[in-house]
Scaffold this motif. Structure first.
Motif: not given
Length: 210
Positions: A9-10, A205-207, A184-185, A164-166
């Motif tokens: 997740k994070l 929180k936003k995830l 997200v990475a 997702a990354i970047g």
């Protein structure tokens, strides 16, 4: 450690560029306290001998909090540390070879920038994919932004989770909503922040909306 896609997740990736008087292990601890669910040790500018004690210090923090600890690229370092896994890029050791070295119980992630690369990584036994750069990259200045449509296509083409990354920050990641990513990475989006713990909390929180 048994792999679960919720661990993606994070996903924080280390970078010593923003230590600001703290140790890397201290920064990683703050990130975990803020809600980071997986940590990848990525320090490309150090020798193997320099990486080893640094990686051990980060691994110890991850173990303390029960967060998976992965090594970027260096499969032999992951094996020596008995890390939870490794992440390999397109120019690194193949997923199949990494699996042969580390065994079936380790987490192996792979970079996939095309649908073809994604499918091949699955065939070779990858547990998850990292795809991007979704918003460019502050770490890899030559990285080309990945269109949202391609990210979605990669997610739909494989049966394993995609991260997702970047260039992802707590402010722009809402643009990834609906892409069906597992998480997200983040590198600079967390570790360059003045308050790493608070920033990680903001991400979590936003995830919820992604």
């Amino acid at each position: 450690m048994k792999f679960n896609k919720t661990q993606l997740k994070l996903y924080a990736i280390t970078d010593r560029s923003w230590l600001k008087g703290h140790t890397l292990a201290e920064q990683v601890e703050q990130a975990i306290l803020g809600g980071v669910t997986m940590v990848q040790f990525r320090e490309k500018k150090l020798s193997y001998e320099e990486m080893l004690p640094l990686a051990k210090s980060v691994q110890a923090v991850c173990k303390q909090y029960g967060v998976p600890f992965l090594v970027n690229d260096y499969v032999e370092l992951a094996k020596e540390l008995d890390a939870d896994g490794v992440h390999v890029g397109q120019s690194d050791l193949a997923v199949r070879q990494a699996r042969a070295i580390l065994g079936q119980d380790k987490i192996i992630g792979a970079t996939a920038k095309t649908v073809e690369q994604a499918k091949e990584a699955v065939l070779q036994g990858a547990d998850y994919l990292g795809s991007g750069a979704v918003f460019g990259s502050a770490t890899k200045t030559d990285a080309k932004p990945m269109k949202r449509e391609l990210l979605q296509e990669i997610c739909h083409s494989v049966s394993i989770p995609v991260v997702a990354i970047g260039g992802i920050t707590a402010d722009n990641m809402e643009g990834l909503a609906g892409c069906e990513i597992a998480g997200v990475a983040v590198i600079s989006g967390i570790f360059s922040a003045p308050d790493i713990k608070q920033t990680a909390e903001d991400f979590r929180k936003k995830l919820v909306a992604i």
